[in-house]
Design an enzyme around this catalytic site. Structure first.
Site, mmCIF file in Angstrom:
data_model
loop_
_atom_site.group_PDB
_atom_site.id
_atom_site.type_symbol
_atom_site.label_atom_id
_atom_site.label_comp_id
_atom_site.label_asym_id
_atom_site.label_seq_id
_atom_site.Cartn_x
_atom_site.Cartn_y
_atom_site.Cartn_z
ATOM 1 C CD1 TRP A 115 1.640 4.656 2.713
ATOM 2 C CD2 TRP A 115 0.037 3.584 3.467
ATOM 3 N NE1 TRP A 115 0.700 5.555 2.494
ATOM 4 C CE2 TRP A 115 -0.524 5.058 2.945
ATOM 5 C CE3 TRP A 115 -1.279 3.277 3.977
ATOM 6 C CZ2 TRP A 115 -1.841 5.771 2.480
ATOM 7 C CZ3 TRP A 115 -2.826 4.275 3.575
ATOM 8 C CH2 TRP A 115 -2.933 4.674 3.088
ATOM 9 C CG ASP A 151 3.017 -1.452 0.025
ATOM 10 O OD1 ASP A 151 2.614 -1.392 -0.683
ATOM 11 O OD2 ASP A 151 2.310 -0.993 1.896
ATOM 12 C CE LYS A 203 0.362 4.907 -3.966
ATOM 13 N NZ LYS A 203 -0.497 5.469 -3.923
HETATM 14 N N1 PMP Z 1 0.556 1.400 1.038
HETATM 15 C C1 PMP Z 1 1.577 2.484 0.476
HETATM 16 C C2 PMP Z 1 2.764 2.109 0.002
HETATM 17 C C3 PMP Z 1 0.162 3.490 -0.563
HETATM 18 O O1 PMP Z 1 1.038 4.333 -0.678
HETATM 19 C C4 PMP Z 1 -1.145 3.232 -0.527
HETATM 20 C C5 PMP Z 1 -1.494 3.717 -0.780
HETATM 21 N N2 PMP Z 1 -1.348 5.628 -1.441
HETATM 22 C C6 PMP Z 1 -1.813 1.778 0.837
HETATM 23 C C7 PMP Z 1 -0.683 1.080 1.041
HETATM 24 C C8 PMP Z 1 -2.795 1.288 0.846
HETATM 25 O O2 PMP Z 1 -3.704 2.308 -0.234
HETATM 26 P P1 PMP Z 1 -5.249 1.427 -0.589
HETATM 27 O O3 PMP Z 1 -5.249 3.254 -0.806
HETATM 28 O O4 PMP Z 1 -5.093 1.354 -1.766
HETATM 29 O O5 PMP Z 1 -5.931 1.029 0.453
#
Ligand code: PMP
Length: 354
Positions: A99, A161, A185
């Site tokens: 990520w 994040d 989550k």
């Molecule tokens: N950042 C992290 C740490 C994640 O775990 C995720 C999704 N699992 C995201 C960003 C992206 O999330 P989204 O699918 O809502 O764009």
């Protein structure tokens, strides 16, 4: 049989939260209509919004120096929005996994990105250019299973994040200029993103299209566009439940016990279960491990499923097994998984000797 959902997100919600949310969707606070039907500028909704923002502040341990914004979209949407508003000269991205790598990639369109690449481990220290507008990191890499045990002290504003570990543990927010998280989550359902931004940092934001601008959303009291009320209700009920559980410290103690239970099983397995992450960097939220041979995977997963332990397959890019043990996952479910891991190992002991 009770089914425990170990998915990485959307993921398990506490039964009480689902029930309270269902009630809000049918009859919100005795009004006779659904939270999804409430006019967003009506006083009851405006009050509800600010109560929910106050709950976010309370559980993060922050005050009025931060704006709390409830936005719609994906957590990933914020990667671009952060860079488009705050990346002026250059920014530093600490890449510890999937990520943060994506965040660095998405930021590159807006300016120079210095990447500190440390996949699968947390760097002891890292250099930050003096003219960096901010440092970005992902506090818990949901796919890779690594987390920052503590946030680094940064000479420039820190952006986090926290999509997969918000409200899972107490963190030091004193150094954080902006924290963002998708709700699906640890705090509700998909579609809602929480952005917590310190007002002095927000004042430095570049003006972008008003409908996307954090400044404009804050100025309009989070009513610039119609807020996703049903998703906000899910967060409201989740944070109420967190309070009833004793708050972040109480849930953190349980979370640490859950993680210990699984890592203990991995480490005592004589190499049957493998996790190569340094102990200090191991995630307490997403526990990843592999089996001695891929051919064992389906048997492991189907045996788990028969015991009501579902969605344990690792991310398609990582393979292996991933147990996501967010706040709503009870300790006894994790103990049941550990018992299954032990049983499965016992019936496949020949693999240890190889
Ligand atoms: N950042 C992290 C740490 C994640 O775990 C995720 C999704 N699992 C995201 C960003 C992206 O999330 P989204 O699918 O809502 O764009």
């Amino acid at each position: 049989m009770t089914v425990y959902n170990f998915a990485a997100g959307p993921s398990m919600m506490a039964p009480e939260v689902k029930q309270a949310l269902a009630q809000s969707l049918v009859d919100w606070q005795g009004t006779g209509f659904s939270i999804a039907e409430v006019p967003h500028r009506s006083q009851p909704f405006v009050d509800y919004l600010s109560q929910t923002q106050a709950m976010v502040r309370h559980h993060l341990g922050i005050g009025q120096e931060y704006e709390v914004l409830f936005l719609s979209g994906g957590a990933r949407t914020q990667f671009a929005l952060i860079a488009s508003q705050f990346l002026k000269t250059r920014a530093t991205y600490v890449v510890t996994g999937h990520w943060s790598a994506m965040a660095a990639h998405d930021a590159q369109r807006y300016g120079h990105v210095d990447q500190v690449v440390s996949n699968g481990k947390i760097p002891e220290s890292f250099a930050v250019a003096e003219d960096s507008d901010y440092v970005f990191l992902c506090s818990n890499e949901t796919i890779d299973g690594v987390e920052f045990a503590t946030y680094p002290v940064s000479p420039v504003p820190l952006i986090v994040d926290a999509s997969s570990d918000i409200f899972a543990r107490r963190v030091d927010m004193s150094n954080v200029a902006l924290l963002m998280a998708g709700a699906q989550k640890n705090m509700g359902i998909a579609g809602l993103i929480v952005v917590v931004v310190r007002k002095d940092f927000l004042a430095k934001a570049r003006q972008i299209d008003p409908s996307l601008s954090y400044v404009e959303h804050a100025k309009k009291g989070n009513l610039l566009v119609t807020p996703c009320a049903a998703a906000i209700a899910a967060t409201h009920e989740t944070l109420n439940w967190l309070e009833r559980c004793g708050g972040v410290e109480a849930i953190e103690a349980i979370n640490r016990e859950k993680a210990r239970t699984l890592y203990r099983e991995i480490d005592a397995s004589e190499g049957f279960y493998r996790n190569t992450i340094a102990i200090k960097d191991r995630s307490i939220t997403n526990v990843v491990f592999s089996l001695p041979d891929e051919s064992l995977q389906e048997a492991f997963l189907s045996g788990a499923e028969q015991r009501g332990l579902v969605n344990l397959r690792g991310h398609r890019s990582a393979g292996g097994i991933r147990a996501s043990i967010y706040n709503a996952m009870p300790l006894q479910a994790v103990q049941a998984l550990a018992a299954w891991m032990q049983e499965f190992k016992q019936s496949n002991l020949e693999w240890i000797k190889q």
